[in-house]
Each structure stands twice: as structure tokens, then as C-alpha cells.
Write a protein that holds these residues in place. Structure first.
Motif, mmCIF file in Angstrom:
data_model
loop_
_atom_site.group_PDB
_atom_site.id
_atom_site.type_symbol
_atom_site.label_atom_id
_atom_site.label_comp_id
_atom_site.label_asym_id
_atom_site.label_seq_id
_atom_site.Cartn_x
_atom_site.Cartn_y
_atom_site.Cartn_z
ATOM 1 N N LEU A 142 0.771 18.356 67.395
ATOM 2 C CA LEU A 142 -0.870 19.402 67.965
ATOM 3 C C LEU A 142 -0.274 20.320 68.380
ATOM 4 O O LEU A 142 -1.008 21.599 68.711
ATOM 5 C CB LEU A 142 -0.891 18.809 69.400
ATOM 6 C CG LEU A 142 -2.213 17.097 68.743
ATOM 7 C CD1 LEU A 142 -1.812 16.457 70.285
ATOM 8 C CD2 LEU A 142 -3.421 17.897 68.724
ATOM 9 N N ARG A 143 0.979 20.905 68.958
ATOM 10 C CA ARG A 143 1.501 22.309 69.656
ATOM 11 C C ARG A 143 1.771 23.168 68.711
ATOM 12 O O ARG A 143 0.642 24.394 68.430
ATOM 13 C CB ARG A 143 2.813 21.789 69.932
ATOM 14 C CG ARG A 143 2.657 21.265 71.368
ATOM 15 C CD ARG A 143 4.295 21.608 72.779
ATOM 16 N NE ARG A 143 5.281 20.783 71.667
ATOM 17 C CZ ARG A 143 5.796 19.757 71.545
ATOM 18 N NH1 ARG A 143 4.932 18.988 72.858
ATOM 19 N NH2 ARG A 143 7.021 19.458 71.184
ATOM 20 N N PHE A 144 1.552 22.613 67.562
ATOM 21 C CA PHE A 144 1.330 23.723 65.930
ATOM 22 C C PHE A 144 -0.138 23.383 65.900
ATOM 23 O O PHE A 144 0.081 25.373 65.706
ATOM 24 C CB PHE A 144 2.151 22.762 64.986
ATOM 25 C CG PHE A 144 2.021 23.756 63.526
ATOM 26 C CD1 PHE A 144 2.543 24.710 62.548
ATOM 27 C CD2 PHE A 144 1.353 22.089 62.591
ATOM 28 C CE1 PHE A 144 1.842 25.452 61.726
ATOM 29 C CE2 PHE A 144 1.206 22.739 61.739
ATOM 30 C CZ PHE A 144 1.107 24.343 60.907
ATOM 31 N N ARG A 145 -0.962 22.886 65.857
ATOM 32 C CA ARG A 145 -1.892 22.872 65.038
ATOM 33 C C ARG A 145 -2.735 23.619 66.408
ATOM 34 O O ARG A 145 -3.689 24.045 66.527
ATOM 35 C CB ARG A 145 -2.910 21.499 65.242
ATOM 36 C CG ARG A 145 -1.740 21.440 63.855
ATOM 37 C CD ARG A 145 -2.622 21.783 62.947
ATOM 38 N NE ARG A 145 -3.914 21.692 63.218
ATOM 39 C CZ ARG A 145 -4.745 22.545 62.319
ATOM 40 N NH1 ARG A 145 -4.084 23.862 61.271
ATOM 41 N NH2 ARG A 145 -6.439 22.621 61.814
ATOM 42 N N LYS A 146 -2.405 24.114 67.696
ATOM 43 C CA LYS A 146 -3.175 24.308 69.084
ATOM 44 C C LYS A 146 -3.903 23.382 69.438
ATOM 45 O O LYS A 146 -5.091 24.152 69.683
ATOM 46 C CB LYS A 146 -3.630 25.820 68.419
ATOM 47 C CG LYS A 146 -2.425 26.897 68.815
ATOM 48 C CD LYS A 146 -2.683 28.173 67.933
ATOM 49 C CE LYS A 146 -1.429 28.815 67.452
ATOM 50 N NZ LYS A 146 -2.251 30.432 67.972
ATOM 51 N N GLU A 147 -3.755 22.192 69.157
ATOM 52 C CA GLU A 147 -5.368 21.183 70.310
ATOM 53 C C GLU A 147 -5.589 21.072 69.099
ATOM 54 O O GLU A 147 -6.646 20.155 69.327
ATOM 55 C CB GLU A 147 -5.060 21.403 70.922
ATOM 56 C CG GLU A 147 -4.079 21.583 72.346
ATOM 57 C CD GLU A 147 -3.496 20.334 72.555
ATOM 58 O OE1 GLU A 147 -3.441 19.327 72.765
ATOM 59 O OE2 GLU A 147 -1.225 20.586 72.415
ATOM 60 N N LYS A 148 -5.856 21.358 68.064
ATOM 61 C CA LYS A 148 -7.395 22.120 67.169
ATOM 62 C C LYS A 148 -6.730 20.354 66.188
ATOM 63 O O LYS A 148 -5.559 20.406 65.426
ATOM 64 C CB LYS A 148 -7.680 22.519 66.033
ATOM 65 C CG LYS A 148 -7.729 23.764 67.042
ATOM 66 C CD LYS A 148 -8.413 25.350 66.549
ATOM 67 C CE LYS A 148 -8.828 26.408 67.466
ATOM 68 N NZ LYS A 148 -9.208 26.960 67.169
ATOM 69 N N ASP A 149 -7.930 19.796 65.864
ATOM 70 C CA ASP A 149 -7.904 18.444 64.620
ATOM 71 C C ASP A 149 -7.613 19.272 63.050
ATOM 72 O O ASP A 149 -8.276 20.213 63.210
ATOM 73 C CB ASP A 149 -9.060 17.389 64.859
ATOM 74 C CG ASP A 149 -8.543 16.400 64.028
ATOM 75 O OD1 ASP A 149 -7.551 16.076 63.216
ATOM 76 O OD2 ASP A 149 -8.792 14.961 64.483
ATOM 77 N N ILE A 150 -7.051 18.306 62.218
ATOM 78 C CA ILE A 150 -7.619 19.093 60.253
ATOM 79 C C ILE A 150 -7.925 18.186 59.983
ATOM 80 O O ILE A 150 -7.621 16.406 59.906
ATOM 81 C CB ILE A 150 -6.186 19.704 60.353
ATOM 82 C CG1 ILE A 150 -6.612 20.346 58.796
ATOM 83 C CG2 ILE A 150 -4.625 18.172 59.977
ATOM 84 C CD1 ILE A 150 -5.648 20.747 58.501
#
Length: 402
Positions: A142-150
Motif C-alpha cells: 500500500l505504501r508503494f501504491r500510495k494507498e490506491k487499489d489496483i
């Protein structure tokens, strides 16, 4: 100002669990956010909008309910934070906007949403360690994704290579990076099994192996130095040092095994426990230095031998993790104080015992799994054939040398 409420919706079937949802009200418009959290009616206090721990509840159910309490508190905190940010911005917003922002990391149609639901299911069926492992991994992702789902379709080899590059840039070692990748792969494969996506082999270009780690130990002289330090003016560091020494006295017992030691495990001068990692039962002759540490703390009313898990109303795993973090933080500072060239952690006590045992020509067959064996299968072979009196004799030799 928007209002946030926690609501319980009972099942139409009396014997089934009902659902928890959040109600967001703003500008006289109400919206609902489903959580996936399940409870029986008697486990919910409607007047106070909180989970109830019923008398005589099963231990696994109690832990699940404590977990839900913490998760709901976190969710409500996030929702209130979203409302506060929107209010500070000064622009008009709707209840739908609040739900949209909250759901950005809770999207059940995406990979992260699926992972969250899987973790919840694992907790419900009592697989807490797997759930915690997946949670740790998901937090990193989630930190890598900046809290955004995919979307599921977006989980491909390019994404995983990017994630691996991110981990390396963050200073994460190859084994930890591999740990995250293997867990994400397990979650992804679950999604494939459920038919939520097709197998795209997204992990084929990232490292998922295990490097042989460099073992770290200190000498008997250093152990003696740690033991004899005057830490009267720093009770917290003294607590960390005492737990470190207890680990050393008990042949390098791991911190998690120490945390779950019960008073009933000590009978007739023998400490008996099962390793959390392998479920291997170990027997340790009780020695005077061990008792001296126990005597330093008041654990009346607690079933535990050591003051690590102390509050029956809080999740035991959370207490263990918090204590481990505190102890290792203090041990690092202690190690710096005495000029150690390596970081001092609770693990060092475990490896130090093995290294010192070897220096005293104690047979390899008496040294436990985390002290040099290449695999758990080898450890089981050794431990299964061990005469515990040989191990006790070895431990006595080491303690007398202090």
C-alpha cells in the motif's frame, strides 16, 4: 460537518451473523459503507455502538472480536480524518465524496480490496499468523501504491518489478523483498483460484528465493557485560535487558515463545513449551538466573510467566508485537552504549547461546534449529533424538561460565 456512525444490521435468519456498516451523513444525505465485518446480535451493543465480549466466549472468537474493535476504530479514525481534510479545504463536498475517498483503498473489486477480505476471512477461521503475515505485506504494498487499489488485471510482471525497485530504494534487503513477493503471490494465486483473474505469472521476473543470512553473535564476555550493567535509572532499558538475558538463560528462546509462556508451563523445576514457529515441544531445566528475572516483576492475576502480555482486554498478538518493538529499540541503544559493532536485538541472545555452546565443544546435536541448521526438517531429526539432559547439562555449563 459530516457525521459518522457505526451501525449493525441483523441477519434475517436469527442463527446467522449480521453485518457492520458505516453511515455517513452530510447535507441531510446519508450513505452507507459496507465493511464485511460479521457479528452475532449478542456481540453488539446498539446503544453504545460497540462490540461486546460475552462471558465464556471462546478464545479464538474473543481474539477475532478484539481485532474487529481495532479495525473499526481505525476505519472511523480514517473517515473522520477525511472529513477534517475536506472541511479544511473549504470547498463544498458531498457524502458520496467521503465514501469515494474512504473506498479508494477498500475497493472490493481490486487486488488490495480482495487481499483485505482474504485477511479478514483468515482471522475468522483462526489463521491469525497467516493473516498477520499478509497484513504486513499488504501495508508495504500500500505504501508503494500510495494507498490506491489496483484492478486485478493490473497486477502484472511490470508492476512487480516496479515494486521490487521501490523496495530496494527503501533499503529493504533481498530476503525481506522476497518475503513480500511470496506473500503477494500467495494472495494473487487465491484470486486466480476464485476465478477473479487469469494467471499472468506476475512474479516471474522478481526474486522470490531465500538468501543464506549472515548470523550474528556476541561473546560470553559481552553477555556478561550486558548482564552486569547498572540500569537502575532506566527501567525500560532494564526490562529489555532482563528479557534478553532470560532468552539467553533459556537456550536462546525466541521472543514470541517467551511472550506466550504460561505459569502452568513451569512444573517441578522443568519449563515445558511448544515453539510457535515449529510446534516442537522443548523442555528446559529451571535455573536460578531464570527465577531471579521472574521475581523482578509482579504478574499476579496474569496467567503469563513474563510481563509481556499484560492486558486481557487487548489483543495478545498486538501486545507481543508492541513489546518486541520496544525491547529491540532499547536493546539497540544498549548495544550502542557498550560499543557493539552489530545491532543488539533479542535474536542476538539466541545466536549467542549457540556460538558459545559450540566454543565449549557441545555437540551440534544439542543446538536448536535457529542456531545453524539449514532446514526445519534437519532440526526435527536432531530434536527428536535428543536426550534433554544433555541439553540441560550444556545450558548449566554456559550459565556457570557467566
Amino acid at each position: 460537518m459530516a457525521s459518522i456512525k457505526v451501525k449493525f444490521r441483523a441477519s434475517s435468519v436469527n442463527t446467522r451473523e449480521g453485518s457492520i456498516y458505516y453511515q455517513v451523513i452530510h447535507g441531510r444525505i446519508a450513505r452507507q459503507i459496507s465493511t464485511g465485518y460479521k457479528l452475532y446480535p449478542l456481540e453488539w451493543n446498539t446503544a453504545r455502538s460497540e462490540v461486546v465480549l460475552c462471558p465464556g466466549i471462546r478464545e479464538d472468537r474473543r481474539k477475532y472480536l478484539l481485532y474487529l474493535k481495532e479495525e473499526m476504530a481505525g476505519d472511523i479514525s480514517r473517515l473522520k480524518g477525511i472529513v477534517s481534510r475536506l472541511d479544511r479545504d473549504g470547498a463544498s463536498y458531498t457524502a458520496d465524496k467521503i465514501v469515494e475517498l474512504f473506498s479508494s483503498t477498500e475497493n472490493n473489486g481490486g487486488f488490495i480490496g480482495f487481499a483485505r477480505n482474504l485477511i479478514l476471512e483468515l482471522r475468522q477461521i483462526g489463521k491469525r499468523r497467516t493473516a498477520e503475515t499478509y497484513t504486513t505485506t499488504l501495508n508495504s504494498f500500500l505504501r508503494f501504491r500510495k494507498e490506491k487499489d489496483i484492478p486485478m488485471e493490473g497486477v502484472d510482471s511490470n508492476l512487480m518489478v516496479e515494486y521490487e525497485i521501490y523496495l530496494k530504494a527503501e533499503g529493504i534487503c533481498p530476503n525481506s523483498s522476497s518475503f513480500y513477493m511470496r506473500n503477494l503471490r500467495a494472495i494473487y494465486n487465491r484470486a486466480v483460484e476464485k476465478g477473479l483473474t487469469i494467471q499472468r505469472s506476475p512474479f516471474k521476473h522478481v526474486y522470490t528465493g531465500i538468501d543464506k543470512t549472515v548470523k550474528r553473535a556476541v561473546s560470553l564476555k559481552v553477555i556478561r557485560q550486558i548482564k552486569e550493567l547498572d540500569l537502575t535509572l532506566d527501567p525500560t532499558m532494564d526490562y529489555a535487558r532482563n528479557l534478553f538475558m532470560f532468552s539467553f538463560y533459556t537456550r536462546g528462546m525466541s521472543f514470541i515463545d517467551m511472550a506466550y509462556l504460561k505459569k502452568k508451563d513451569l512444573q517441578n523445576g522443568i519449563l515445558s513449551y511448544r515453539r510457535q514457529k515449529t510446534n516442537q515441544q522443548l523442555l528446559i531445566k529451571w535455573e536460578k538466573p531464570m527465577q531471579e528475572i521472574i521475581d523482578k516483576y509482579d504478574t499476579k492475576g496474569s496467567p503469563y510467566l513474563l510481563p509481556i502480555i499484560q492486558n486481557a482486554e487487548m489483543d495478545d498478538r498486538r501486545q507481543y508485537k508492541n513489546a518486541a518493538q520496544l525491547v529491540n529499540s532499547k536493546l539497540r541503544k544498549l548495544g550502542e552504549r557498550i560499543g557493539l559493532p552489530i545491532p543488539l536485538t533479542s535474536y542476538v541472545a539466541r545466536h549467542a547461546w549457540a556460538s558459545i555452546a559450540r566454543s565449549k565443544n557441545i555437540p551440534l546435536a544439542t543446538i536448536s534449529e535457529a542456531m545453524g541448521h539449514d532446514s526445519e526438517s534437519t532440526t526435527r531429526i536432531y530434536l527428536a533424538s535428543l536426550d534433554t539432559s544433555a541439553v540441560d547439562k550444556a545450558n548449566s555449563q554456559i550459565l556457570k561460565a557467566l
